[in-house]
Design a protein around this motif. Structure first.
Motif, mmCIF file in Angstrom:
data_model
loop_
_atom_site.group_PDB
_atom_site.id
_atom_site.type_symbol
_atom_site.label_atom_id
_atom_site.label_comp_id
_atom_site.label_asym_id
_atom_site.label_seq_id
_atom_site.Cartn_x
_atom_site.Cartn_y
_atom_site.Cartn_z
ATOM 1 N N UNK A 127 0.789 -1.154 0.069
ATOM 2 C CA UNK A 127 0.066 -0.048 0.131
ATOM 3 C C UNK A 127 0.904 1.337 -0.023
ATOM 4 N N UNK A 128 1.999 1.211 0.888
ATOM 5 C CA UNK A 128 2.865 2.538 0.879
ATOM 6 C C UNK A 128 3.490 2.908 -0.393
ATOM 7 N N UNK A 129 3.917 1.505 -1.326
ATOM 8 C CA UNK A 129 4.468 1.860 -2.422
ATOM 9 C C UNK A 129 3.688 2.483 -3.652
ATOM 10 N N UNK A 130 2.519 2.277 -3.205
ATOM 11 C CA UNK A 130 1.474 2.909 -4.160
ATOM 12 C C UNK A 130 1.104 4.528 -3.844
ATOM 13 N N UNK A 131 1.286 4.933 -2.600
ATOM 14 C CA UNK A 131 1.153 6.200 -2.207
ATOM 15 C C UNK A 131 2.410 6.833 -2.347
ATOM 16 N N UNK A 132 3.672 6.240 -2.023
ATOM 17 C CA UNK A 132 4.944 6.875 -2.221
ATOM 18 C C UNK A 132 5.628 6.188 -3.257
ATOM 19 N N UNK A 133 5.711 6.833 -4.452
ATOM 20 C CA UNK A 133 6.228 6.445 -5.504
ATOM 21 C C UNK A 133 7.679 6.447 -5.753
ATOM 22 N N UNK A 134 8.164 5.359 -5.717
ATOM 23 C CA UNK A 134 9.633 5.267 -5.664
ATOM 24 C C UNK A 134 10.171 5.479 -7.306
ATOM 25 N N UNK A 135 9.457 4.996 -8.361
ATOM 26 C CA UNK A 135 9.760 5.483 -9.455
ATOM 27 C C UNK A 135 9.878 6.787 -9.819
ATOM 28 N N UNK A 136 8.876 7.535 -9.378
ATOM 29 C CA UNK A 136 9.074 9.057 -9.464
ATOM 30 C C UNK A 136 10.089 9.576 -8.615
ATOM 31 N N UNK A 137 10.526 8.992 -7.426
ATOM 32 C CA UNK A 137 11.766 9.580 -6.802
ATOM 33 C C UNK A 137 12.800 9.524 -7.180
ATOM 34 N N UNK A 138 13.001 8.468 -7.569
ATOM 35 C CA UNK A 138 14.534 7.986 -8.058
ATOM 36 C C UNK A 138 14.487 8.436 -9.697
ATOM 37 N N UNK A 139 13.682 8.451 -10.479
ATOM 38 C CA UNK A 139 13.634 8.625 -11.915
ATOM 39 C C UNK A 139 14.802 7.965 -12.354
ATOM 40 N N UNK A 140 15.662 8.779 -13.443
ATOM 41 C CA UNK A 140 16.663 8.020 -13.758
ATOM 42 C C UNK A 140 18.181 8.666 -13.235
ATOM 43 N N UNK A 141 17.894 9.254 -12.203
ATOM 44 C CA UNK A 141 19.215 10.012 -11.673
ATOM 45 C C UNK A 141 19.950 9.276 -10.551
ATOM 46 N N UNK A 142 20.812 9.685 -10.109
ATOM 47 C CA UNK A 142 21.769 8.926 -8.954
ATOM 48 C C UNK A 142 21.174 9.814 -7.810
ATOM 49 N N UNK A 143 20.494 9.260 -6.920
ATOM 50 C CA UNK A 143 20.001 9.947 -5.734
ATOM 51 C C UNK A 143 20.989 10.257 -4.574
ATOM 52 N N UNK A 144 21.191 11.460 -3.989
ATOM 53 C CA UNK A 144 21.962 12.042 -3.057
ATOM 54 C C UNK A 144 21.780 10.984 -1.782
ATOM 55 N N UNK A 145 22.660 10.552 -1.263
ATOM 56 C CA UNK A 145 22.521 9.550 -0.105
ATOM 57 C C UNK A 145 21.557 10.052 0.949
ATOM 58 N N UNK A 146 21.716 11.302 1.583
ATOM 59 C CA UNK A 146 20.891 11.494 2.560
ATOM 60 C C UNK A 146 19.461 11.875 2.127
ATOM 61 N N UNK A 147 19.205 12.327 0.958
ATOM 62 C CA UNK A 147 17.991 12.612 0.335
ATOM 63 C C UNK A 147 17.286 11.141 0.321
ATOM 64 N N UNK A 148 17.816 10.153 -0.064
ATOM 65 C CA UNK A 148 16.952 8.943 -0.045
ATOM 66 C C UNK A 148 16.901 8.322 1.179
#
Length: 209
Positions: A127-148
Motif C-alpha cells: 500500500x505504501x509503495x502505491x502512495x509513495x512512488x519510488x519510480x518518480x522519486x528516483x527517476x533516472x538520476x543518482x539520488x544523493x545518499x541523505x536524500x534517499x
C-alpha cells in the motif's frame, strides 16, 4: 552455505566461528558476503538493473529489509526474491507449504525483538509503495545518499511502517551498490553523528574526501 571467503574450520568449537556460521546475516562483518545479501544481489534480485528502479523491485527490497531479512525464506534460492504484486508475494508464501512464522520473519533481525515486525507488514508495504512512488522519486538520476535516507524515514509514523533508522540506512546502502544512490560523503556520514565537526576532522585525517 557458500561464501567468498574462508569460513574457517567447520569442526572447530570456537564460539565465535560457531556463531558466525550459524547466523552470518547478523554477525558477519563482511555484509556483502552474508547469504541473504548475496541472494538479493543476483540477477533475479530486487537490486538488479532490471528491478532496482521499479515499484515491484522497491517493494521486494522493503519486504526483505522489513520482514524476511536473515530468514530461511530469504536464503532459499528456490523462493522468489522479487514480487511483482501483493498477490505474487502471497503465492510465493503458499508455495512454501505450512511453515512457522519464523521461516518468513525474524523479529530479532536487527537486535532486540520487535513484536511489530511480522509478515503482515508486507500488506502495508504494498500500500505504501502505491502512495509513495519510488519510480518518480528516483527517476533516472543518482539520488544523493541523505536524500534517499530521509525519504525512507519520512513521516510520523514513517511511511514505510516499522522500517527503522538502521534498516533504512542499510537499504540506502543497498541502493548505493545497485547504482541508484550516490556513495555517502563526509557530510552524509556526519549527518548521523552527534559530534559533526570532530567526525569530519577524523575522517579527513584518514583520507576520506
Amino acid at each position: 552455505m557458500d561464501f567468498f571467503y574462508d569460513s574457517g574450520d567447520e569442526d572447530s568449537d570456537d564460539p565465535l566461528q560457531t556463531a558466525l556460521r550459524s547466523i552470518p546475516d547478523k554477525l558477519l562483518p563482511f555484509r556483502e558476503h552474508a547469504p541473504s545479501r548475496l541472494r538479493m544481489q543476483q540477477a533475479d534480485g530486487p537490486f538488479s538493473a532490471e528491478y532496482a528502479r521499479t515499484r515491484h523491485g522497491f517493494f521486494s527490497a522493503l519486504v526483505w529489509r522489513g520482514v524476511t531479512f536473515g530468514t530461511a525464506f530469504a536464503n532459499d534460492h528456490t523462493n522468489s526474491a522479487v514480487f511483482t504484486s501483493l498477490e505474487d508475494w502471497k503465492e510465493s508464501v503458499d508455495a512454501c507449504g505450512p511453515q512457522e512464522e519464523s521461516y518468513f520473519c525474524d523479529r530479532s533481525a536487527y537486535g532486540m525483538c520487535n513484536p511489530h515486525r511480522t509478515p503482515a507488514l508486507v500488506n502495508k508495504y504494498w500500500e505504501a509503495t502505491e502512495e509513495h512512488n519510488w519510480e518518480q522519486f528516483v527517476e533516472r538520476r543518482i539520488v544523493p545518499f541523505t536524500e534517499c535516507y530521509k525519504w525512507l524515514t519520512a513521516g510520523k509514523p514513517t511511511h514505510f511502517y516499522q522500517l527503522g533508522g538502521l534498516a533504512a540506512y542499510l537499504l540506502t546502502c543497498d541502493y548505493v551498490y545497485a547504482g541508484v544512490v550516490a556513495r555517502p560523503t563526509i557530510s552524509d556520514g556526519c549527518h548521523r553523528a552527534k559530534h559533526k565537526s570532530r567526525c569530519s576532522e577524523r575522517l579527513r585525517e584518514v583520507g576520506f574526501d
